[in-house]
Enzyme design. Structure first.
Site, PDB file in Angstrom:
ATOM      1  N   ALA A   1       0.611  -1.419  -0.533  1.00 31.94           N
ATOM      2  CA  ALA A   1      -0.202   0.060   0.059  1.00 31.94           C
ATOM      3  C   ALA A   1       0.879   1.310   0.363  1.00 31.94           C
ATOM      4  O   ALA A   1       1.770   1.323   0.694  1.00 31.94           O
ATOM      5  CB  ALA A   1      -0.743   0.228   0.939  1.00 31.94           C
TER       6      ALA A   1
ATOM      7  N   GLY B   1       0.986  -5.171   1.061  1.00 30.88           N
ATOM      8  CA  GLY B   1      -0.631  -5.101  -0.262  1.00 30.88           C
ATOM      9  C   GLY B   1      -0.148  -5.864  -1.052  1.00 30.88           C
ATOM     10  O   GLY B   1      -0.967  -6.125  -1.914  1.00 30.88           O
TER      11      GLY B   1
ATOM     12  N   GLU C   1      -0.338  -9.149  -0.214  1.00 30.05           N
ATOM     13  CA  GLU C   1      -1.772 -10.244  -0.499  1.00 30.05           C
ATOM     14  C   GLU C   1      -2.218 -10.063  -1.399  1.00 30.05           C
ATOM     15  O   GLU C   1      -3.432 -11.135  -2.379  1.00 30.05           O
ATOM     16  CB  GLU C   1      -2.261  -8.325   0.362  1.00 30.05           C
ATOM     17  CG  GLU C   1      -2.066  -8.723   1.643  1.00 30.05           C
ATOM     18  CD  GLU C   1      -2.384  -7.481   2.295  1.00 30.05           C
ATOM     19  OE1 GLU C   1      -2.021  -6.060   1.616  1.00 30.05           O
ATOM     20  OE2 GLU C   1      -2.637  -7.344   3.196  1.00 30.05           O
TER      21      GLU C   1
ATOM     22  N   GLU D   1       3.764  -5.030   7.902  1.00 32.06           N
ATOM     23  CA  GLU D   1       2.823  -3.899   8.403  1.00 32.06           C
ATOM     24  C   GLU D   1       3.329  -3.122   9.224  1.00 32.06           C
ATOM     25  O   GLU D   1       2.896  -2.312  10.118  1.00 32.06           O
ATOM     26  CB  GLU D   1       1.672  -4.162   8.280  1.00 32.06           C
ATOM     27  CG  GLU D   1       0.728  -3.879   6.573  1.00 32.06           C
ATOM     28  CD  GLU D   1       0.930  -5.027   5.552  1.00 32.06           C
ATOM     29  OE1 GLU D   1       1.456  -5.935   6.175  1.00 32.06           O
ATOM     30  OE2 GLU D   1       0.505  -5.180   4.765  1.00 32.06           O
TER      31      GLU D   1
HETATM   32  N1  CO8 Z   1       4.531   2.970  -0.463  1.00 30.91           N
HETATM   33  C1  CO8 Z   1       4.979   4.461  -0.981  1.00 30.91           C
HETATM   34  N2  CO8 Z   1       6.572   4.060  -1.204  1.00 30.91           N
HETATM   35  C2  CO8 Z   1       7.158   2.824  -1.486  1.00 30.91           C
HETATM   36  C3  CO8 Z   1       6.763   1.993  -1.017  1.00 30.91           C
HETATM   37  C4  CO8 Z   1       4.978   2.374  -0.535  1.00 30.91           C
HETATM   38  N3  CO8 Z   1       4.905   0.794  -0.045  1.00 30.91           N
HETATM   39  N4  CO8 Z   1       7.503   1.384  -1.066  1.00 30.91           N
HETATM   40  C5  CO8 Z   1       8.448   1.665  -1.494  1.00 30.91           C
HETATM   41  N5  CO8 Z   1       7.964   3.415  -1.494  1.00 30.91           N
HETATM   42  C6  CO8 Z   1       9.389   4.161  -1.803  1.00 30.91           C
HETATM   43  C7  CO8 Z   1      10.243   3.991  -1.630  1.00 30.91           C
HETATM   44  O1  CO8 Z   1       9.719   5.508  -0.147  1.00 30.91           O
HETATM   45  C8  CO8 Z   1      11.056   5.207  -2.049  1.00 30.91           C
HETATM   46  O2  CO8 Z   1      10.861   6.402  -3.035  1.00 30.91           O
HETATM   47  P1  CO8 Z   1      12.035   7.850  -3.108  1.00 30.91           P
HETATM   48  O3  CO8 Z   1      12.591   7.659  -3.996  1.00 30.91           O
HETATM   49  O4  CO8 Z   1      10.654   9.038  -3.599  1.00 30.91           O
HETATM   50  O5  CO8 Z   1      12.295   7.764  -2.381  1.00 30.91           O
HETATM   51  C9  CO8 Z   1      11.390   4.739  -3.838  1.00 30.91           C
HETATM   52  O6  CO8 Z   1       9.974   3.036  -3.447  1.00 30.91           O
HETATM   53  C10 CO8 Z   1      12.290   3.250  -3.567  1.00 30.91           C
HETATM   54  O7  CO8 Z   1      12.641   2.234  -2.530  1.00 30.91           O
HETATM   55  P2  CO8 Z   1      13.793   2.237  -1.626  1.00 30.91           P
HETATM   56  O8  CO8 Z   1      14.379   3.284  -1.891  1.00 30.91           O
HETATM   57  O9  CO8 Z   1      13.431   2.321  -0.192  1.00 30.91           O
HETATM   58  O10 CO8 Z   1      14.632   0.881  -2.278  1.00 30.91           O
HETATM   59  P3  CO8 Z   1      14.739   0.088  -1.675  1.00 30.91           P
HETATM   60  O11 CO8 Z   1      15.428  -0.690  -2.463  1.00 30.91           O
HETATM   61  O12 CO8 Z   1      15.918   0.548  -1.099  1.00 30.91           O
HETATM   62  O13 CO8 Z   1      14.049  -0.423  -0.580  1.00 30.91           O
HETATM   63  C11 CO8 Z   1      12.054  -1.985   0.127  1.00 30.91           C
HETATM   64  C12 CO8 Z   1      13.352  -1.184  -0.956  1.00 30.91           C
HETATM   65  C13 CO8 Z   1      13.653  -3.299   0.761  1.00 30.91           C
HETATM   66  C14 CO8 Z   1      10.805  -2.734  -0.773  1.00 30.91           C
HETATM   67  C15 CO8 Z   1      12.157  -0.794   1.040  1.00 30.91           C
HETATM   68  O14 CO8 Z   1      11.202  -0.365  -0.445  1.00 30.91           O
HETATM   69  C16 CO8 Z   1      10.763  -0.764   1.850  1.00 30.91           C
HETATM   70  O15 CO8 Z   1      10.658  -1.579   2.831  1.00 30.91           O
HETATM   71  N6  CO8 Z   1       9.249  -0.083   1.631  1.00 30.91           N
HETATM   72  C17 CO8 Z   1       7.702  -0.710   2.033  1.00 30.91           C
HETATM   73  C18 CO8 Z   1       7.612  -1.493   2.021  1.00 30.91           C
HETATM   74  C19 CO8 Z   1       5.794  -1.579   3.013  1.00 30.91           C
HETATM   75  O16 CO8 Z   1       6.622  -1.811   4.272  1.00 30.91           O
HETATM   76  N7  CO8 Z   1       5.338  -2.105   2.485  1.00 30.91           N
HETATM   77  C20 CO8 Z   1       4.150  -2.561   3.278  1.00 30.91           C
HETATM   78  C21 CO8 Z   1       2.969  -1.344   2.936  1.00 30.91           C
HETATM   79  S1  CO8 Z   1       1.447  -1.455   3.683  1.00 30.91           S
HETATM   80  C22 CO8 Z   1       0.724  -2.658   2.938  1.00 30.91           C
HETATM   81  O17 CO8 Z   1       1.066  -3.181   2.432  1.00 30.91           O
HETATM   82  C23 CO8 Z   1      -1.082  -2.919   3.023  1.00 30.91           C
HETATM   83  C24 CO8 Z   1      -1.801  -1.289   4.631  1.00 30.91           C
HETATM   84  C25 CO8 Z   1      -2.946  -2.577   4.718  1.00 30.91           C
HETATM   85  C26 CO8 Z   1      -3.533  -0.422   4.929  1.00 30.91           C
HETATM   86  C27 CO8 Z   1      -4.947  -0.659   4.997  1.00 30.91           C
HETATM   87  C28 CO8 Z   1      -5.744   0.709   5.880  1.00 30.91           C
HETATM   88  C29 CO8 Z   1      -6.685   0.102   6.432  1.00 30.91           C
END
Ligand code: CO8
Length: 260
Positions: A66, A111, A114, A134
């Site tokens: 997400a 997500g 999922e 999450e």
């Molecule tokens: N959302 C928004 N932006 C993201 C996300 C994300 N989930 N993942 C990555 N990005 C962005 C980063 O912010 C970054 O942006 P920028 O270049 O502008 O700084 C760009 O993508 C590249 O990412 P990284 O620089 O972090 O890349 P790395 O190779 O260093 O790392 C990772 C890769 C390990 C995948 C890392 O990006 C990461 O940990 N991402 C987040 C993963 C995460 O936590 N996902 C779960 C989110 S919660 C969810 O999915 C379900 C929630 C349900 C909610 C329902 C509401 C009730």
């Protein structure tokens, strides 16, 4: 081929390919991306020439989850509606009356994991990484993760993944039954297509009812599930494809199914 802003949709010889295409944000599920996914799923539902769907991602992620930059400002009600919106799309994918394969090319997190679990089959490239991180963000999986992950791998494994937020690689995902096949990264789409083309040679009504029986039956008692299986089995016996399939076997030739 129809181009959206955040995904690429292409129809090729009966297969609909959906490629998540927001690589700068690792294909995170923005409202816009989800809306386009919903539109493409609607299109696939009503297009008889599409016999199966393959979902993948552009770049190093399948879908990294997400959209955190969106959720950071959400209150409880906004969180709820985001969650409901994504769940409704994933439910439609799960219930599509055609096989759906997730070709997991990279990060399938939150997500993204999922989304892959709403597909019938997950094929992982060697670079795939799965996880439900999450709790790192102070929330739980809300796009079906607490329900579908535990149904796929059992509650103990699901709790281990969800409580620790650990990422697992393709082999480990395969070992626990989350990925159904691991293939070399370079041949991921080829392998997904190969499996889909094989499925497409089978009786299409039978594949469809097999999917319905498994999906619906999973939420039923064994007794009710067996009754559903009997009803759908009997429906298969009323098809031309059943006559063709059995005759072809006895005549030692390949079946020509007509979806009737
Ligand atoms: N959302 C928004 N932006 C993201 C996300 C994300 N989930 N993942 C990555 N990005 C962005 C980063 O912010 C970054 O942006 P920028 O270049 O502008 O700084 C760009 O993508 C590249 O990412 P990284 O620089 O972090 O890349 P790395 O190779 O260093 O790392 C990772 C890769 C390990 C995948 C890392 O990006 C990461 O940990 N991402 C987040 C993963 C995460 O936590 N996902 C779960 C989110 S919660 C969810 O999915 C379900 C929630 C349900 C909610 C329902 C509401 C009730």
């Amino acid at each position: 081929s129809t181009n959206y802003e955040n995904l690429i949709f292409e129809e090729k010889d009966g297969i609909g390919f959906i490629k998540m295409n927001r690589p700068k944000a690792l294909n995170a599920l923005s409202k816009e991306l989800l809306t386009e996914l919903q539109q493409v799923v609607e299109y696939v539902e009503k297009t008889p020439s599409i016999k199966g769907v393959i979902i993948t991602g552009e770049g190093k992620a399948f879908v990294a989850g997400a959209d955190i930059s969106l959720m950071v400002n959400y209150n409880s009600e906004e969180g709820r509606s985001y969650c409901k919106f994504a769940q409704s799309i994933f439910n439609r994918i799960e219930n599509l009356e055609k096989p759906v394969i997730a070709a997991v090319n990279g990060y399938a997190l939150g997500g993204g994991c999922e989304l892959s679990m709403s597909c019938d089959i997950r094929i992982a490239g060697e670079k795939a990484m799965f996880g439900q991180p999450e709790v790192n963000l102070g929330i739980i999986p809300c796009f079906g993760g607490t329900q579908r992950l535990s149904r796929l791998v059992g509650t103990g494994v699901a709790k281990t993944l969800i409580f620790t937020a650990d990422f697992i690689d393709a082999q480990e995902a395969y070992r626990i039954g989350l990925a159904n096949k691991v293939v070399p990264q370079d041949s991921l789409l080829e392998e997904a297509e190969k499996m889909m083309r094989k499925i497409m040679t089978k009786g299409p009504i039978a594949v469809k009812y097999g999917k319905v029986a498994i999906n619906k039956g999973y939420n039923m008692s064994l007794t009710d599930g067996l009754e559903l299986e009997t009803d759908l089995g009997a429906l298969c016996f009323a098809t031309e494809d059943k006559n063709e399939g059995m005759k072809a076997f006895l005549e030692k030739r390949e079946a020509k199914f007509s979806e009737k």
